[in-house]
Design an enzyme around this catalytic site. Structure first.
Site, PDB file in Angstrom:
ATOM      1  N   TYR A  47      -9.744  14.727  -4.900  1.00 43.57           N
ATOM      2  CA  TYR A  47      -8.964  14.205  -6.035  1.00 43.57           C
ATOM      3  C   TYR A  47      -8.241  15.337  -6.781  1.00 43.57           C
ATOM      4  O   TYR A  47      -7.050  15.224  -7.100  1.00 43.57           O
ATOM      5  CB  TYR A  47      -9.918  13.458  -6.966  1.00 43.57           C
ATOM      6  CG  TYR A  47      -9.275  12.722  -8.116  1.00 43.57           C
ATOM      7  CD1 TYR A  47      -8.608  11.517  -7.920  1.00 43.57           C
ATOM      8  CD2 TYR A  47      -9.363  13.216  -9.417  1.00 43.57           C
ATOM      9  CE1 TYR A  47      -8.034  10.830  -8.987  1.00 43.57           C
ATOM     10  CE2 TYR A  47      -8.796  12.543 -10.486  1.00 43.57           C
ATOM     11  CZ  TYR A  47      -8.142  11.347 -10.270  1.00 43.57           C
ATOM     12  OH  TYR A  47      -7.579  10.669 -11.335  1.00 43.57           O
ATOM     13  N   SER A  48      -8.958  16.438  -7.056  1.00 46.92           N
ATOM     14  CA  SER A  48      -8.326  17.571  -7.758  1.00 46.92           C
ATOM     15  C   SER A  48      -7.151  18.110  -6.946  1.00 46.92           C
ATOM     16  O   SER A  48      -6.084  18.408  -7.498  1.00 46.92           O
ATOM     17  CB  SER A  48      -9.330  18.701  -7.994  1.00 46.92           C
ATOM     18  OG  SER A  48     -10.328  18.302  -8.896  1.00 46.92           O
ATOM     19  N   ALA A  49      -7.347  18.223  -5.622  1.00 47.48           N
ATOM     20  CA  ALA A  49      -6.261  18.724  -4.763  1.00 47.48           C
ATOM     21  C   ALA A  49      -5.081  17.757  -4.795  1.00 47.48           C
ATOM     22  O   ALA A  49      -3.917  18.181  -4.872  1.00 47.48           O
ATOM     23  CB  ALA A  49      -6.766  18.905  -3.339  1.00 47.48           C
ATOM     24  N   SER A  50      -5.363  16.451  -4.760  1.00 53.65           N
ATOM     25  CA  SER A  50      -4.264  15.469  -4.758  1.00 53.65           C
ATOM     26  C   SER A  50      -3.481  15.532  -6.064  1.00 53.65           C
ATOM     27  O   SER A  50      -2.248  15.483  -6.066  1.00 53.65           O
ATOM     28  CB  SER A  50      -4.802  14.049  -4.532  1.00 53.65           C
ATOM     29  OG  SER A  50      -5.475  13.542  -5.678  1.00 53.65           O
ATOM     30  N   LYS A  51      -4.188  15.684  -7.180  1.00 57.21           N
ATOM     31  CA  LYS A  51      -3.508  15.665  -8.482  1.00 57.21           C
ATOM     32  C   LYS A  51      -2.803  17.006  -8.757  1.00 57.21           C
ATOM     33  O   LYS A  51      -1.733  17.017  -9.380  1.00 57.21           O
ATOM     34  CB  LYS A  51      -4.505  15.319  -9.596  1.00 57.21           C
ATOM     35  CG  LYS A  51      -5.059  13.883  -9.492  1.00 57.21           C
ATOM     36  CD  LYS A  51      -3.966  12.831  -9.579  1.00 57.21           C
ATOM     37  CE  LYS A  51      -4.518  11.421  -9.695  1.00 57.21           C
ATOM     38  NZ  LYS A  51      -3.476  10.386  -9.832  1.00 57.21           N
TER      39      LYS A  51
ATOM     40  N   SER B 173      -3.774  14.146 -13.447  1.00 54.12           N
ATOM     41  CA  SER B 173      -5.100  14.089 -14.081  1.00 54.12           C
ATOM     42  C   SER B 173      -5.479  15.497 -14.533  1.00 54.12           C
ATOM     43  O   SER B 173      -5.050  16.486 -13.912  1.00 54.12           O
ATOM     44  CB  SER B 173      -6.145  13.604 -13.079  1.00 54.12           C
ATOM     45  OG  SER B 173      -7.452  13.820 -13.572  1.00 54.12           O
TER      46      SER B 173
ATOM     47  N   ASP C 179       0.880  -1.164   0.000  1.00 58.52           N
ATOM     48  CA  ASP C 179       0.000   0.000   0.000  1.00 58.52           C
ATOM     49  C   ASP C 179       0.923   1.220   0.000  1.00 58.52           C
ATOM     50  O   ASP C 179       1.579   1.507   1.008  1.00 58.52           O
ATOM     51  CB  ASP C 179      -0.872  -0.039   1.264  1.00 58.52           C
ATOM     52  CG  ASP C 179      -1.747   1.196   1.414  1.00 58.52           C
ATOM     53  OD1 ASP C 179      -1.514   2.193   0.714  1.00 58.52           O
ATOM     54  OD2 ASP C 179      -2.656   1.154   2.261  1.00 58.52           O
TER      55      ASP C 179
END
Ligand code: NAP
Length: 247
Positions: free
Chosen positions: A155-159, A142, A63
């Site tokens: 997700y947007s913040a992570s990418k 992404s 992981d």
């Protein structure tokens, strides 16, 4: 593009886009460490497929969001293949929800896998990559990290974070000729995009100039280019592969 004698780690490399990347790098001659978290059977099948075509591969469960497991993954690669030349940070998850309904746990999980996981892997491979000549890191971001998607604040913040991480690493490692780039797919047919409903798919399709979703193999070709010597003068870049969605 020839990756003979190169050792590559592909996180989340047993399934989806990661599987296409693992296979393409192996076809180009790389020894591939296929990381998986839950897809053990798929990882073992892929290793068998690579070996059947005369290549070398190793399936390793880890992981990547866990600092120690990411280290064990890198250690396993070095134990079996002596070194690492190429790191592809592909592992990623979505936990979509509008911000008003999103839980703290949904936010943390996505950041932990998508952003911290990439950092963990770069951290643990860094000393090895810096000693090699012309090592390469490719992070899968992404278009969501460029445009920002409603329902994907996590997700947007992570990418977007992955894109920033890429640029910072590119600057830190450039002196040792380690290139670090990002690939930002738009909509690629996979288990992840199968989660979208028909209305969401139609909405996105209407905004894609090329009028179709991408294929995993198309992403794999771009990754192959970015880990090959042919891309030696490219670093710190985010290259969209999205049918023209972002331009
Ligand atoms: P997918 O089919 O859902 O595959 C996700 C992959 O990530 C799986 O191999 C999974 O491994 C791995 N993974 C998840 N959590 C992990 C963890 N904690 N540790 C290690 N591996 C983990 O999705 P995909 O579409 O192929 O996505 C691959 C990448 O492309 C992701 O980073 C995604 O954000 C990005 N992307 C996809 C699209 C798209 O349209 N499909 C668009 C833009 C960006 P297991 O199966 O072994 O658990």
């Amino acid at each position: 593009m020839n990756l003979k004698n190169k050792v590559a780690i592909v996180t989340g490399g047993a399934q989806g886009i990661g599987r296409a990347i693992s296979l393409r790098l192996a076809q180009a001659g790389a020894k591939v460490v296929v990381n998986y978290n839950t897809s053990e059977a798929k990882a073992n099948l892929l290793v068998a497929e690579i070996e059947a075509m005369g290549g070398e591969a190793l399936a390793v469960k880890a992981d990547v969001s866990k600092f120690d497991e990411a280290k064990q993954l890198v250690d396993a690669a070095v134990t079996t293949f002596n070194t690492v030349h190429i790191l592809v940070n592909n592992a990623g998850i979505t936990k979509d929800s509008l911000l008003l309904r999103m839980t703290e746990d949904q936010f943390d999980q996505v950041i932990d896998v998508n952003l911290k996981g990439a950092w963990n892997m770069i951290k643990h491979t860094s000393k090895i990559l810096l000693k090699e000549t012309d090592a390469k890191i490719v992070n899968i971001a992404s278009v969501s990290g460029i445009l920002g998607n409603a329902g994907q604040t996590n997700y947007s913040a992570s990418k977007a974070g992955v894109i920033g991480l890429t640029k910072a690493v590119a600057r830190e490692f450039a002196g040792r000729k380690v290139n670090c780039n990002c690939v930002a797919p738009g909509f690629v047919s996979s288990d992840m995009t199968d989660l979208l409903n028909d209305t969401q798919k139609e909405t996105w399709l209407s905004q894609i100039p090329l009028g179709r979703f991408g294929q995993k193999e198309e992403v794999a070709e771009l990754v192959l280019f970015l880990v090959s010597k042919e891309s030696s003068y490219i670093t710190g870049q985010t290259i969209s592969i999205d049918g023209g969605l972002v331009m």
